[in-house]
Scaffold this active site. Structure first.
Site, mmCIF file in Angstrom:
data_model
loop_
_atom_site.group_PDB
_atom_site.id
_atom_site.type_symbol
_atom_site.label_atom_id
_atom_site.label_comp_id
_atom_site.label_asym_id
_atom_site.label_seq_id
_atom_site.Cartn_x
_atom_site.Cartn_y
_atom_site.Cartn_z
ATOM 1 N N ARG A 39 35.474 32.595 4.974
ATOM 2 C CA ARG A 39 34.046 32.679 5.290
ATOM 3 C C ARG A 39 33.296 31.422 4.868
ATOM 4 O O ARG A 39 32.071 31.365 4.945
ATOM 5 C CB ARG A 39 33.425 33.894 4.590
ATOM 6 C CG ARG A 39 34.038 35.228 4.996
ATOM 7 C CD ARG A 39 33.735 35.574 6.435
ATOM 8 N NE ARG A 39 34.340 36.844 6.833
ATOM 9 C CZ ARG A 39 34.339 37.307 8.063
ATOM 10 N NH1 ARG A 39 33.767 36.620 9.034
ATOM 11 N NH2 ARG A 39 34.911 38.460 8.345
ATOM 12 N N HIS A 69 46.096 29.910 9.213
ATOM 13 C CA HIS A 69 45.005 30.511 9.990
ATOM 14 C C HIS A 69 43.707 29.798 9.655
ATOM 15 O O HIS A 69 43.341 29.650 8.486
ATOM 16 C CB HIS A 69 44.888 32.001 9.663
ATOM 17 C CG HIS A 69 44.131 32.796 10.688
ATOM 18 N ND1 HIS A 69 42.831 32.508 11.063
ATOM 19 C CD2 HIS A 69 44.488 33.886 11.430
ATOM 20 C CE1 HIS A 69 42.429 33.382 11.978
ATOM 21 N NE2 HIS A 69 43.422 34.223 12.231
ATOM 22 N N TYR A 72 37.317 31.971 9.724
ATOM 23 C CA TYR A 72 36.577 32.695 10.758
ATOM 24 C C TYR A 72 35.291 31.974 11.166
ATOM 25 O O TYR A 72 34.753 32.213 12.252
ATOM 26 C CB TYR A 72 36.224 34.102 10.272
ATOM 27 C CG TYR A 72 37.410 35.008 10.060
ATOM 28 C CD1 TYR A 72 38.442 35.081 11.003
ATOM 29 C CD2 TYR A 72 37.496 35.810 8.927
ATOM 30 C CE1 TYR A 72 39.523 35.921 10.814
ATOM 31 C CE2 TYR A 72 38.573 36.664 8.736
ATOM 32 C CZ TYR A 72 39.586 36.716 9.675
ATOM 33 O OH TYR A 72 40.656 37.552 9.490
ATOM 34 N N HIS A 109 40.826 31.406 16.205
ATOM 35 C CA HIS A 109 40.096 32.180 17.192
ATOM 36 C C HIS A 109 39.325 31.192 18.069
ATOM 37 O O HIS A 109 38.551 30.379 17.528
ATOM 38 C CB HIS A 109 39.119 33.137 16.515
ATOM 39 C CG HIS A 109 39.781 34.205 15.707
ATOM 40 N ND1 HIS A 109 39.066 35.204 15.081
ATOM 41 C CD2 HIS A 109 41.096 34.453 15.435
ATOM 42 C CE1 HIS A 109 39.906 36.013 14.445
ATOM 43 N NE2 HIS A 109 41.151 35.574 14.645
ATOM 44 N N GLU A 144 44.499 32.213 19.737
ATOM 45 C CA GLU A 144 44.774 33.629 19.540
ATOM 46 C C GLU A 144 44.173 34.461 20.665
ATOM 47 O O GLU A 144 43.043 34.217 21.095
ATOM 48 C CB GLU A 144 44.207 34.094 18.194
ATOM 49 C CG GLU A 144 44.528 35.548 17.875
ATOM 50 C CD GLU A 144 44.184 35.943 16.455
ATOM 51 O OE1 GLU A 144 44.063 37.155 16.207
ATOM 52 O OE2 GLU A 144 44.032 35.051 15.592
ATOM 53 N N ASP A 178 48.054 38.838 19.562
ATOM 54 C CA ASP A 178 47.679 39.874 18.609
ATOM 55 C C ASP A 178 47.744 41.229 19.318
ATOM 56 O O ASP A 178 47.032 41.449 20.298
ATOM 57 C CB ASP A 178 46.270 39.616 18.068
ATOM 58 C CG ASP A 178 45.875 40.560 16.961
ATOM 59 O OD1 ASP A 178 45.904 41.782 17.178
ATOM 60 O OD2 ASP A 178 45.505 40.080 15.867
ATOM 61 N N HIS A 181 44.438 43.089 19.445
ATOM 62 C CA HIS A 181 43.468 42.426 20.306
ATOM 63 C C HIS A 181 43.776 42.640 21.782
ATOM 64 O O HIS A 181 42.872 42.958 22.563
ATOM 65 C CB HIS A 181 43.419 40.927 19.995
ATOM 66 C CG HIS A 181 42.868 40.612 18.651
ATOM 67 N ND1 HIS A 181 42.787 39.319 18.168
ATOM 68 C CD2 HIS A 181 42.356 41.408 17.673
ATOM 69 C CE1 HIS A 181 42.248 39.339 16.962
ATOM 70 N NE2 HIS A 181 41.990 40.604 16.632
ATOM 71 N N HIS A 213 50.794 38.530 16.001
ATOM 72 C CA HIS A 213 50.106 39.323 14.983
ATOM 73 C C HIS A 213 50.415 40.781 15.288
ATOM 74 O O HIS A 213 50.016 41.297 16.338
ATOM 75 C CB HIS A 213 48.594 39.094 15.036
ATOM 76 C CG HIS A 213 48.159 37.811 14.395
ATOM 77 N ND1 HIS A 213 46.927 37.247 14.638
ATOM 78 C CD2 HIS A 213 48.788 37.001 13.504
ATOM 79 C CE1 HIS A 213 46.810 36.135 13.931
ATOM 80 N NE2 HIS A 213 47.931 35.964 13.245
ATOM 81 N N ASP A 226 38.164 45.502 18.335
ATOM 82 C CA ASP A 226 38.905 44.757 17.316
ATOM 83 C C ASP A 226 38.801 45.374 15.913
ATOM 84 O O ASP A 226 38.158 44.814 15.022
ATOM 85 C CB ASP A 226 38.441 43.290 17.285
ATOM 86 C CG ASP A 226 39.261 42.447 16.299
ATOM 87 O OD1 ASP A 226 40.309 42.919 15.834
ATOM 88 O OD2 ASP A 226 38.828 41.321 15.993
ATOM 89 N N HIS A 228 41.605 46.676 13.212
ATOM 90 C CA HIS A 228 43.024 46.825 12.922
ATOM 91 C C HIS A 228 43.304 48.119 12.161
ATOM 92 O O HIS A 228 42.477 48.595 11.378
ATOM 93 C CB HIS A 228 43.520 45.647 12.083
ATOM 94 C CG HIS A 228 43.436 44.334 12.780
ATOM 95 N ND1 HIS A 228 44.039 43.192 12.292
ATOM 96 C CD2 HIS A 228 42.820 43.957 13.930
ATOM 97 C CE1 HIS A 228 43.796 42.178 13.108
ATOM 98 N NE2 HIS A 228 43.063 42.628 14.105
ATOM 99 N N GLU A 258 48.667 41.928 9.878
ATOM 100 C CA GLU A 258 47.295 41.757 9.419
ATOM 101 C C GLU A 258 46.648 43.139 9.241
ATOM 102 O O GLU A 258 45.471 43.329 9.493
ATOM 103 C CB GLU A 258 46.480 40.956 10.431
ATOM 104 C CG GLU A 258 46.917 39.533 10.613
ATOM 105 C CD GLU A 258 46.052 38.815 11.631
ATOM 106 O OE1 GLU A 258 45.678 37.669 11.369
ATOM 107 O OE2 GLU A 258 45.743 39.415 12.689
#
Length: 284
Positions: A39, A69, A72, A109, A144, A178, A181, A213, A226, A228, A258
């Site tokens: 973040r 990764h 975000y 992403h 992704e 993913d 996703h 993923h 989205d 998980h 994930e």
């Protein structure tokens, strides 16, 4: 037999060697990690001795490729120029740093266009990739597959293909699929996995698929939300995900959990999936 590379998302806050030890402790032979605060923007300085210790552990336990990764906060599709510049600088720095690590995959992403349209978002994403990708880099950058919530770019195979087609050094690009996703985006991997992969191959090419993923989903197919779920506790279900890990077009790829778990939960999921892997070599 085809090696079964499976791991989870792990923290590298205590170093890469510590993360590799955590991976071994849960039965994993790879792992995913954030390149920096997911973040935020700060990246911890790399320690050469730590990286060497991680590489030694990976070699000892026959690890597959690690997956880095991006944070975000990276959004190359934003209509805000400062946000796009942050994405460019962050990815460029990440790719330089990754050349020092024993991994070759970097996932991000694609971004959200926030109202100006997917076409413009795709242009800006491709423009960033053309600026930051060095043809000499070892790292493959992975787009992704996204669930399609809000104004996400990458909700369809066609949108990912449109990005790839605009990148000069597209040989450095791949895709991370993913399962949550694509399911939430409307691709029926439960009852028509063969058809989904055939469509992926037609639009993008299976040779570009470099990682998976592996996540269950709290939502029905096409929900575009989205969220998980743990393996077997969502709408996709264990049997469909077992078909994913055993599919001949996917089984050679590294799989990364994930799911909403701590280490013991990941260990249980990895043990479950190893037990259902068609070509898994018997222990001992």
């Amino acid at each position: 037999m085809t090696p079964f590379y499976i791991g989870s998302h792990l923290s590298v806050s205590k170093g890469f060697a510590a993360a590799a030890k955590d991976a071994v402790s849960i039965g994993a032979n790879t792992f995913q990690f954030f390149t920096r605060n997911p973040r935020g923007s700060r990246a911890k300085a790399l320690d050469e001795k730590d990286i060497a210790a991680c590489a030694a552990l990976m070699n000892e336990h026959t690890f597959g490729p690690l997956l880095a990764h991006a944070p975000y906060t990276l959004n190359a599709a934003s209509k805000d120029e400062q946000t796009r510049e942050f994405a460019r600088m962050t990815m460029k720095d990440d790719l330089v740093r990754l050349e020092q690590l024993p991994c070759a995959l970097y996932n991000f992403h694609p971004g959200s266009h926030v109202g100006q349209g997917a076409k413009q978002g795709i242009e800006w994403i491709a423009s960033m990739l053309n600026e930051v990708i060095d043809p000499a880099q070892r790292t493959t950058v992975l787009l992704e597959t996204m669930a399609g919530k809000g104004t996400e770019v990458g909700r369809s195979f066609e949108e990912l293909r449109a990005i790839i087609d605009k990148v000069e050094h597209s040989e450095k690009l791949g895709v991370c699929l993913d399962t949550c996703h694509v399911h939430d985006a409307g691709y029926d991997i439960i009852s028509d996995l063969d058809g989904v992969l055939a469509e992926f191959d037609h639009v993008i090419g299976l040779s570009r698929l470099r990682a998976v993923h592996l996540n269950d989903s709290l939502n029905p197919c096409g929900a575009k939300k989205d969220r998980h779920a743990k393996i077997g506790e969502g709408q996709i279900g264990t049997e469909a995900l077992v078909r994913v890990i055993n599919h001949p077009s996917l089984c050679h790829l590294p799989f990364f959990l994930e799911t909403p778990n701590e280490l013991p939960g990941y260990a249980s999921e990895i043990a479950l999936l190893r037990g259902r892997r068609a070509e898994e070599e018997p222990a001992g």
